[in-house]
Design a protein around this motif. Structure first.
Motif, PDB file in Angstrom:
ATOM      1  N   GLU A 146      37.709  52.796   7.065  1.00  0.00           N
ATOM      2  CA  GLU A 146      37.655  53.104   5.636  1.00  0.00           C
ATOM      3  C   GLU A 146      39.017  53.560   5.111  1.00  0.00           C
ATOM      4  O   GLU A 146      39.305  53.404   3.929  1.00  0.00           O
ATOM      5  N   THR A 147      39.848  54.155   5.982  1.00  0.00           N
ATOM      6  CA  THR A 147      41.146  54.655   5.527  1.00  0.00           C
ATOM      7  C   THR A 147      42.291  53.709   5.857  1.00  0.00           C
ATOM      8  O   THR A 147      43.375  53.868   5.313  1.00  0.00           O
ATOM      9  N   ARG A 148      42.087  52.758   6.744  1.00  0.00           N
ATOM     10  CA  ARG A 148      43.149  51.809   7.066  1.00  0.00           C
ATOM     11  C   ARG A 148      43.447  50.923   5.867  1.00  0.00           C
ATOM     12  O   ARG A 148      42.555  50.569   5.093  1.00  0.00           O
ATOM     13  N   ASP A 149      44.711  50.544   5.730  1.00  0.00           N
ATOM     14  CA  ASP A 149      45.106  49.714   4.591  1.00  0.00           C
ATOM     15  C   ASP A 149      45.909  48.500   5.007  1.00  0.00           C
ATOM     16  O   ASP A 149      46.547  47.854   4.185  1.00  0.00           O
ATOM     17  N   LEU A 150      45.902  48.164   6.302  1.00  0.00           N
ATOM     18  CA  LEU A 150      46.604  46.980   6.784  1.00  0.00           C
ATOM     19  C   LEU A 150      45.793  46.342   7.907  1.00  0.00           C
ATOM     20  O   LEU A 150      45.589  46.936   8.963  1.00  0.00           O
ATOM     21  N   PHE A 151      45.322  45.117   7.677  1.00  0.00           N
ATOM     22  CA  PHE A 151      44.501  44.399   8.654  1.00  0.00           C
ATOM     23  C   PHE A 151      45.158  43.062   8.958  1.00  0.00           C
ATOM     24  O   PHE A 151      45.489  42.292   8.035  1.00  0.00           O
ATOM     25  N   VAL A 195      51.635  49.184  -1.240  1.00  0.00           N
ATOM     26  CA  VAL A 195      52.523  48.820  -2.343  1.00  0.00           C
ATOM     27  C   VAL A 195      53.744  48.058  -1.843  1.00  0.00           C
ATOM     28  O   VAL A 195      54.420  47.387  -2.635  1.00  0.00           O
ATOM     29  N   GLU A 196      54.047  48.156  -0.536  1.00  0.00           N
ATOM     30  CA  GLU A 196      55.199  47.433   0.003  1.00  0.00           C
ATOM     31  C   GLU A 196      54.993  45.924   0.002  1.00  0.00           C
ATOM     32  O   GLU A 196      55.947  45.156   0.116  1.00  0.00           O
ATOM     33  N   ASN A 220      57.484  49.170   9.275  1.00  0.00           N
ATOM     34  CA  ASN A 220      58.792  48.586   9.552  1.00  0.00           C
ATOM     35  C   ASN A 220      59.021  47.351   8.676  1.00  0.00           C
ATOM     36  O   ASN A 220      58.146  46.492   8.578  1.00  0.00           O
ATOM     37  N   PRO A 221      60.196  47.230   8.046  1.00  0.00           N
ATOM     38  CA  PRO A 221      60.462  46.069   7.177  1.00  0.00           C
ATOM     39  C   PRO A 221      60.391  44.729   7.902  1.00  0.00           C
ATOM     40  O   PRO A 221      60.039  43.716   7.299  1.00  0.00           O
ATOM     41  N   TYR A 222      60.729  44.719   9.198  1.00  0.00           N
ATOM     42  CA  TYR A 222      60.652  43.464   9.945  1.00  0.00           C
ATOM     43  C   TYR A 222      59.214  42.985  10.068  1.00  0.00           C
ATOM     44  O   TYR A 222      58.942  41.784  10.043  1.00  0.00           O
ATOM     45  N   LEU A 223      58.269  43.913  10.213  1.00  0.00           N
ATOM     46  CA  LEU A 223      56.866  43.526  10.258  1.00  0.00           C
ATOM     47  C   LEU A 223      56.435  42.935   8.924  1.00  0.00           C
ATOM     48  O   LEU A 223      55.701  41.941   8.884  1.00  0.00           O
ATOM     49  N   ASN A 224      56.888  43.544   7.831  1.00  0.00           N
ATOM     50  CA  ASN A 224      56.576  43.011   6.498  1.00  0.00           C
ATOM     51  C   ASN A 224      57.051  41.576   6.373  1.00  0.00           C
ATOM     52  O   ASN A 224      56.316  40.693   5.902  1.00  0.00           O
ATOM     53  N   THR A 225      58.276  41.314   6.814  1.00  0.00           N
ATOM     54  CA  THR A 225      58.821  39.957   6.749  1.00  0.00           C
ATOM     55  C   THR A 225      58.025  39.006   7.623  1.00  0.00           C
ATOM     56  O   THR A 225      57.711  37.878   7.228  1.00  0.00           O
TER      57      THR A 225
END
Length: 440
Positions: A85-90, A118-119, A194-199
Motif C-alpha cells: 500500500e505504501t510502495r510507489d515503484l513496481f 514525481v521523478e 538512483n538516476p541510472y535506474l530511472n534511465t
C-alpha cells in the motif's frame, strides 16, 4: 567535529553464528563463525566437507530448529520493508523475445514499470532490455553507490555444450533472475532513487556510453588511498561479517556440489527407468493373458518417470539458481566490505599524517580528515543497514526454498505411491478373474 577514532567503529562482542539455514538479524544475535546444531556447537566447514552432526529427534523438532514458522517473521523484519500500500515503484521483467541478425543473436526482455513518483514523467513505462543493459545498470549502481550492497545478476556465460542459452528453460530461468534483481533494486530505499535506474526504466534507447551527470561519488577518493596505507584492524562487527560470509560460502558450495551430483544421478536413473518401462510395454505383445498386469506395471513406471522428471526440473530451475544467486551475493557483500576497509584505511592514513604535522608545526586538522571520517561513518551505517536487509531477504528466500523443496519431494513420492497402488488394484482384479475362470 572532533577528530579521533572513526565513529561507528566500536568493537562489539562476538557470539556464535546460527546454522546457515537459519539467517540472523541484528535484533537476534551478533555475528560469529561457529555453527550451533540442536544446542551443540560444531565448527563450521573449513574445506567444503560436511561435518558430523546429530540428527534431530523428529521432523517437528527439525522444523522448530530451522524456525520456519510464520511467528518468527516479526523478529527479522526488514527495517526498510514497505507494504504494497505504501510502495510507489513496481517493476516486472517478462515476455522474452529472440532477435536474430547477421551479426548476433540475443534475447530481450520486457521491463514494465508502474509508479507515482514525481521523478518519472509518466505513471507507466514499457521498454525492452537485453542482458548487457542489466549489466550496465548494475555497474553504474556499483560505481555511484559504493557504500551500498548491489544485488547480483545471474552469470552471463554458460559452459558451451552444457546449457543452450537460447533454450526455453534457460531463458525462463534467466528472466526470473533478472526480475528478482530489478525488484530488489526497486525495493531498496536508496538504490530505487538512483538516476541510472530511472534511465534504465524509461529510456526507449539506452545510450550506455553517454552516462549521466551525478553528484560526486561518495567513495571516489577511496580509489586514491595514500601511500598504500595498510588498515590497522577491521572492527569486530565487520570481521564477523567477513567470517560469516566465508562460512556461508563454504556451505553453499557443498550443497551445490551435492545437489549437482544428485541431479546427475537422477537423470541417469530416469533414463534407465524409461527403458525399464518400455520392456514391460513390449512384453504385452507376447503374453496376452498378462496384458493387464504388464500394462499396469508399465503405467506405474511411466508415472514414476513423470514424477522424477518434475522433481529434477524443480531442482535445476528453482533450487540451484537460488544457491548460485547467494554465492554471487556473497561476492558483492565482500566487495562492499573491501571498499569500507579502503575508506577506513584512507581516513587512518590522513589522520596519522595530520597528527604528525600538528605535532611539528601545530597546524589545525585539515578539513579532508573530517570528510574522510564522515565517509567511514557513511559506509558503516549503509553497510549495516544493507546487511540487516540482506539477512531478512535471505531468511525469506531460504524459507520458501526449503518448504518448496519439501513440497516437491512429497508430491513426487505421492505420485509414485499412487502409481503403484493402482497396480495393486489391477493385480487383485486379475486374481479375481482367474479364480472365477477356474471355478467355471
Amino acid at each position: 567535529m572532533s577528530v579521533g577514532a572513526p565513529r561507528g567503529l566500536a568493537s562489539s562482542g562476538q557470539k556464535p553464528i546460527a546454522e546457515i539455514l537459519h539467517p540472523l538479524s541484528a535484533a537476534e544475535e551478533q555475528l560469529s563463525v561457529s555453527v550451533t546444531v540442536g544446542g551443540d556447537k560444531e565448527s563450521g566447514m573449513t574445506n567444503g566437507t560436511p561435518v558430523e552432526t546429530s540428527s534431530p529427534a523428529s521432523t517437528s523438532s527439525l522444523f522448530n530448529r530451522l524456525q520456519l514458522d510464520d511467528d518468527l517473521e516479526a523478529d527479522v523484519r526488514d527495517p526498510y520493508a514497505e507494504s504494497s500500500e505504501t510502495r510507489d515503484l513496481f517493476v516486472t521483467v517478462d515476455d522474452p523475445k529472440k532477435h536474430v541478425s547477421t551479426m548476433e543473436t540475443y534475447i530481450t526482455y520486457r521491463v514494465s514499470t508502474k509508479t507515482s513518483r514525481v521523478e518519472f514523467d509518466l505513471p507507466e513505462y514499457s521498454v525492452r532490455r537485453r542482458y548487457q543493459d542489466f549489466d550496465w545498470l548494475r555497474i553504474k549502481l556499483e560505481d555511484s553507490q559504493p557504500t551500498h550492497l548491489i544485488p547480483p545478476l545471474p552469470e552471463k556465460f554458460v559452459m558451451k555444450g552444457v546449457v543452450d542459452r537460447f533454450s526455453e528453460e534457460f531463458v525462463e530461468t534467466r528472466m526470473k533472475a533478472l526480475d528478482k534483481f530489478l525488484k530488489r533494486v526497486a525495493d531498496h530505499p536508496v538504490l530505487s532513487f538512483n538516476p541510472y535506474l530511472n534511465t534504465f526504466l524509461t529510456a526507449k534507447d539506452l545510450n550506455k556510453r553517454q552516462g549521466l551527470a551525478l553528484l560526486t561519488k561518495v567513495g571516489e577518493s577511496v580509489k586514491h588511498v595514500a601511500g598504500g596505507y595498510k588498515l590497522r584492524a577491521r572492527p569486530a562487527e565487520f570481521c564477523a561479517m567477513g567470517e560469516y560470509l566465508d562460512t556461508f560460502n563454504q556451505k553453499l558450495g557443498t550443497i551445490d556440489r551435492i545437489a549437482q551430483r544428485i541431479l546427475k544421478e537422477q537423470s541417469e536413473y530416469l533414463t534407465e527407468l524409461r527403458e525399464y518401462g518400455t520392456v514391460y510395454s513390449s512384453w504385452v505383445g507376447s503374453e496376452e493373458e498378462l496384458r493387464r498386469p504388464l500394462e499396469g506395471v508399465a503405467g506405474s513406471v511411466t508415472t514414476c518417470c513423470g514424477a522424477l522428471e518434475d522433481l529434477g526440473d524443480s531442482m535445476s530451475q528453482d533450487f540451484l539458481p537460488v544457491l548460485r544467486e547467494y554465492v554471487l551475493y556473497i561476492e558483492s557483500m565482500k566487495n562492499v566490505l573491501r571498499k569500507r576497509d579502503q575508506s577506513q584505511a584512507e581516513y587512518e592514513g590522513r589522520l596519522e599524517a595530520a597528527v604528525l604535522r600538528k605535532q611539528e608545526d601545530r597546524t589545525p586538522m585539515p578539513v579532508e580528515v573530517e570528510k574522510c571520517q564522515d565517509k567511514v561513518e557513511c559506509f558503516n551505517a549503509d553497510l549495516k543497514a544493507d546487511w540487516e536487509r540482506w539477512q531478512s531477504n535471505k531468511r525469506q528466500d531460504f524459507k520458501q526454498l526449503l518448504t518448496g523443496m519439501a513440497d516437491k519431494n512429497i508430491n513426487h513420492y505421492e505420485k509414485c505411491q499412487a502409481g503403484w497402488e493402482s497396480l495393486i488394484t489391477v493385480l487383485q482384479d486379475k486374481q479375481t478373474e482367474d479364480k472365477t475362470s477356474e471355478t467355471n
